[in-house]
Design a protein around this motif. Structure first.
Motif, PDB file in Angstrom:
ATOM      1  N   HIS A 171      93.419  80.263  16.032  1.00 19.63           N
ATOM      2  CA  HIS A 171      91.869  80.122  15.038  1.00 19.63           C
ATOM      3  C   HIS A 171      91.275  79.235  16.742  1.00 19.63           C
ATOM      4  O   HIS A 171      89.744  79.108  17.258  1.00 19.63           O
ATOM      5  N   HIS A 211      89.313  80.498   9.158  1.00 19.02           N
ATOM      6  CA  HIS A 211      88.213  80.010  10.340  1.00 19.02           C
ATOM      7  C   HIS A 211      87.327  78.708  10.156  1.00 19.02           C
ATOM      8  O   HIS A 211      87.678  78.111  11.102  1.00 19.02           O
ATOM      9  N   ALA A 212      86.053  79.809   9.622  1.00 15.27           N
ATOM     10  CA  ALA A 212      85.179  78.129   8.872  1.00 15.27           C
ATOM     11  C   ALA A 212      85.542  76.530   9.129  1.00 15.27           C
ATOM     12  O   ALA A 212      84.533  75.751   8.921  1.00 15.27           O
ATOM     13  N   ASP A 272      87.584  80.195  18.937  1.00 22.60           N
ATOM     14  CA  ASP A 272      86.589  79.172  18.626  1.00 22.60           C
ATOM     15  C   ASP A 272      86.163  79.531  20.570  1.00 22.60           C
ATOM     16  O   ASP A 272      85.085  79.948  20.732  1.00 22.60           O
TER      17      ASP A 272
END
Length: 602
Positions: free
Chosen positions: A512, A566-567, A516
């Motif tokens: 993750h 991931h959110a 980003d």
């Protein structure tokens, strides 16, 4: 002189003193700390008198210690702090009580001090310098060594212990503050409220704020936000009567697991270095050299006595309670044998409360300052006497000169994964260049037929430029250090925005964080685990086609879950919820596949 002119003059004096003395001290292998201290003595009232009011400088310079503790908090996490609880609250408490008791007994029976003064003297001198100790360890890259970790734990407990000690001094002096139980309760509630605000704010408010600031793409706003967090937390804790440094440490601790940790550290580091240097210079300016000239035997005797008493006690604690070997216990004793900056605060309150006369206070301050000045010298002496001679890594010049002709791929790290990528690219006749910081790895790779691998740190912009990264299409990060991978990906993305980055990931959280910064993450054990699972399914009776179908289904499903998580990956509850839903969904998918296969048979 107008105030603006005085401030500019003071700034010029400080910067000039630092520029002249610190590089000289480093060149003489004395360390930056001693250089700053010496610069403070020179520009202070005892020598040149270029700065008229050292106390006003000391207030500003305390921010250096605050920023240092914040960055240390960032390097930790609540989980790591819990692991260190025995060292912090066990060895730390034992050090303060044992050292304070011995020094207090000496003050009481040898120097004839009253009982209340002896208690304050013993506990105040038991404290060591957080700034000097940690800076000295950081300079020598020993913060993660056994004695470095134990020194940090003891210093952290001392910072905590300084709060009740400062509150206890007026009580021992018999000063009546006319405080009622209600006022004490209000102060307790203020302390708890301040800590609650920092904890809640750090957990729920700071991440959304940093997310918004990051989207603005304005570096100065990001810097201002980082400073606001640190200084605001320290200010809030100061109002509540808690150590500002401890408040900053708590803020850093709460942000240790944040995805913005590296950004915060990068923004704060330059200010920390300057202000910490200013703190050391302010300590040097506060030294009363005239007293040293008048009573050298008394001052030097107190300094030596302080170190001689604290060193063996720290050595014994390090050996028995800390489990250190002899060399590490000696290093621990040297780092923490000096007095600390919190002692200045404790003794100043004691002087104002008439626990000490002004002469004794000046002697104590001068002895503590000299003990601090001796610490870098003792560390240097210890390194030469008890440390084995470590030969510096000799890097052949041919490894340093990066000679490449328009590579299509740049590989960072030539370990197990990097070597496989390089072999496949070479077999395909694709031009690439590889970077590594291990001479042994470079020699091994080159022994297999002139592989274009060179010595260089991929986190340095000039190395990336020398490797002609701007001409490449892909940047492959194959090093086995998760933090280094993230920092390298951030730097490459910043310098070369259109570069395609493929990075090695340790786990899902690492994936993750790489996502980003726009990197395509490859989990280092994912595909080998899938192959192991496939072989196991076949061994348990599934046909090869059935096993392949299950593995393909799992891979597709897991990639979808990873993208969905991931959110919300910074929210543990939501990640747990999505994981549970994903397990149930995968079971349904496998069950559906089995029913479909059975239907085809019939």
């Amino acid at each position: 002189m107008p105030q603006e002119g005085y401030l500019l003059q003071a700034a010029v004096v400080f910067l000039l003193a630092a520029v002249l003395t610190v590089p000289l001290a480093k060149r003489l292998q004395l360390g930056a700390v001693l250089g700053y201290l010496f610069a403070g003595v020179i520009i202070g009232p005892s020598v040149l008198g270029l700065i008229g009011n050292p106390e006003s400088v000391a207030h500003i310079s305390e921010l250096g210690v605050v920023l240092l503790l914040f960055i240390i908090g960032l390097e930790l996490s609540p989980r790591r702090l819990w692991v260190m609880r025995r060292s912090v609250f066990g060895v730390g408490l034992a050090q303060v009580l044992l050292t304070g008791g011995v020094l207090g007994v000496l003050a009481l029976f040898v120097f004839g001090q009253p009982l209340n003064s002896a208690i304050v003297l013993g506990l105040g001198l038991a404290l060591s310098s957080t700034a000097f100790g940690l800076q000295s360890l950081a300079e020598r890259k020993e913060l993660t060594s056994p004695h470095g970790r134990l020194a940090f734990a003891i210093l952290l407990f001392q910072d905590i212990a300084a709060i009740p000690l400062i509150a206890m001094v007026p009580l021992l002096a018999g000063v009546d503050h006319n405080t009622t139980a209600a006022q004490d309760l209000n102060h307790g509630l203020e302390v708890l409220g301040s800590i609650a605000i920092v904890v809640v704010g750090g957990r729920y408010l700071l991440r959304p704020v940093f997310r918004i600031v990051a989207k603005s793409n304005l570096p100065e706003v990001s810097t201002a936000t980082a400073l606001l967090v640190v200084i605001g937390t320290a200010w809030l804790m100061g109002i509540a009567g808690i150590s500002m440094a401890l408040g900053a440490f708590l803020a850093g601790l709460l942000l240790a697991d944040s995805e913005y940790r590296h950004e915060l550290e990068a923004q704060i580091e330059p200010f920390k270095g300057l202000l910490l240097g200013l703190f050391f210079m302010s300590v040097g300016m506060g030294a009363n050299l005239s007293l040293l000239l008048r009573e050298p035997i008394v001052v030097l005797g107190l300094t030596v006595l302080l170190i001689v008493v604290k060193f063996p006690l720290l050595f014994v604690l390090g050996r028995l309670a800390g489990g250190l070997n002899k060399v590490s216990a000696i290093r621990l004793g040297i780092v923490l044998a000096a007095g600390g900056e919190f002692a200045f605060v404790v003794f100043k309150i004691g002087r104002d409360a008439s626990l000490f006369d002004p002469r004794l206070y000046d002697l104590l301050v001068l002895a503590i300052t000299l003990s601090m000045a001796m610490t870098p010298l003792l560390i240097l002496l210890c390194a030469r006497l008890v440390s084995p001679k470590v030969q510096p890594v000799v890097v052949p010049e041919k490894f340093r000169e990066i000679d490449t002709d328009e590579p299509r791929v740049v590989i960072a790290g030539m370990g197990r994964m990097g070597q496989i990528v390089a072999r496949i690219l070479r077999a395909q006749n694709i031009k690439f260049v590889a970077l590594d910081t291990s001479v042994e790895t470079i020699e091994l790779s080159r022994s297999f037929g002139g592989v274009p691998v060179f010595y260089g740190d991929p986190m340095r912009p000039e190395i990336l430029s020398a490797a002609k990264v701007e001409q490449a299409e892909y940047f492959v990060i194959a090093t086995d250090d998760p933090d280094a991978n993230i920092k390298t990906a951030e730097l490459v993305r910043k310098l070369y925005p259109h570069m395609k980055i493929i990075a090695r990931a340790r786990n899902r959280q690492h994936v993750h964080r790489l996502m980003d910064v726009g990197a395509h993450a490859i989990r280092e054990t994912f595909h080998s685990s899938l192959e192991m699972s496939r072989q196991t399914l076949i061994g348990l009776g599934l046909t090869q086609d059935q096993a392949d179908a299950r593995i393909k289904r799992f891979r597709h499903h897991d990639e979808q879950v990873l993208e969905a998580q991931h959110a919300v990956y910074d929210d543990a509850a939501k990640v747990m919820q999505t994981a549970q839903e994903a397990r149930a969904e995968l079971a349904r998918l496998f069950e559906s596949d089995e029913l479909e296969e059975q239907a085809k048979k019939h």
